[in-house]
Every structure is written in C-alpha cells, then in structure tokens.
Enzyme design. Structure first.
Site, PDB file in Angstrom:
ATOM      1  N   GLY A 129      -3.338  92.540 113.200  1.00 37.53           N
ATOM      2  CA  GLY A 129      -4.723  92.782 112.809  1.00 37.53           C
ATOM      3  C   GLY A 129      -5.267  91.700 111.894  1.00 37.53           C
ATOM      4  CB  CYS A 130      -3.921  90.116 108.846  1.00 40.39           C
ATOM      5  SG  CYS A 130      -3.813  91.629 107.853  1.00 40.39           S
ATOM      6  CB  THR A 131      -3.216  87.178 113.399  1.00 42.55           C
ATOM      7  OG1 THR A 131      -2.028  87.117 112.598  1.00 42.55           O
ATOM      8  CG2 THR A 131      -3.356  85.891 114.206  1.00 42.55           C
TER       9      THR A 131
END
Length: 165
Positions: free
Chosen positions: A54-56
């Site tokens: 998700g952060c990527t």
C-alpha cells in the site's frame, strides 16, 4: 483524563489548526523543515513503512502527479519512521520522486496525531496510521485526512489542492 483508546482521536489535528513545526532528514540526509515551505502549499503525507504494497502504491501515485502538484505551487513530502538509508533504497527501487522524510523517533508523527495504539502479539505499541495534511501558504492546515486508503489517494489530494486556488 480520556481513556487510552481515545487519546489518538483527542490529538488529531483539524482544518484551521496551525501546522506543527517539523525538522526531519530526507533520503539524502538533508534537513527539511516546515518553515522552508512558507508561501507554498505543502502536502505532508504519513505512511507506515517503505516497500510495503500500500505504501509503495501511494508513493508512486504521488510521484506520478508531482508535476501536477508543482503547477499548483504545491510540494509533496512523505513521512515514515524508516531511516534515511531505507528511504533512499525505497526511492531508487521504485523511481519515487517525492521527498521522503525520516521520522525515526516518531516526533513529527506524534505532533500530527498520526500515532495510534495497536496490539501485536499481546503488546500494545504506538504505530503510525496513513494520514495526509494539506497545509496552505501561511502554514495553516486546510485538510487533515486520517486513515486514508493508499490507492487513488494522491488524485484525491490533488483535487483538494486545486480547490484551494
């Protein structure tokens, strides 16, 4: 005294609040401070950890829209507890162009109210939640978004910045 589970809610910032000062190193170990962005719109987004799915996605989407933010005189900064070296590796691996700030001690995360108690293996720890702040040219928070989803979030924030104009 509020019950512990409600403390994070109590600390949450809202539109109209003055943005808390911060001073954090970026992936290249250059110090970045809120005061450097007076006169510009700043998008400050907090994420959990480098190189997670998700952060990527979120970092890549903000990077893809970086020129659109720049046309609106807005700068995007990402903040997580990862150190400068991890940020550099994450940036280089995925071609991320937005600056990533290291908040190893979680000082900035605490000031922005993005820490919440989470229980993992029976141990309660303060952990950052995904949150984004749109800060105007005078250093006032115009939008405080907590618990956001990663996919499509950058586009939503770009629309909020457009509405400030």
């Amino acid at each position: 005294m509020l019950p512990e589970k409600h403390e994070a809610e109590y600390l949450m910032l809202k539109a109209g609040d003055r943005a808390p000062d911060f001073s954090n190193p970026d992936a290249d170990m250059n110090i970045v401070e809120l005061s450097q962005f007076r006169g510009k719109t700043l998008v400050l987004y907090f994420y959990v950890r480098d190189d997670t799915p998700g952060c990527t996605v979120e970092a890549i989407e903000f990077s893809e829209l970086e020129n659109d933010f720049a046309k609106l005189d807005a700068t995007v900064l990402g903040v997580s507890r990862d150190d400068c070296i991890k940020h550099g590796e994450f940036r280089d691996k995925h071609g991320i162009s937005v600056r990533l700030l290291a908040d190893k001690e979680l000082t900035t995360s605490e000031r922005y109210g993005v820490l919440q108690d989470k229980e993992v293996d029976g141990v309660v720890r303060k952990s950052p939640v995904r949150a984004t702040f749109v800060i105007d040219k005078q250093g006032v928070i115009r939008h405080a978004l907590y618990g956001v989803s990663s996919r499509g979030h950058a586009e939503e924030v770009l629309q909020l910045v457009k509405e400030l104009k």
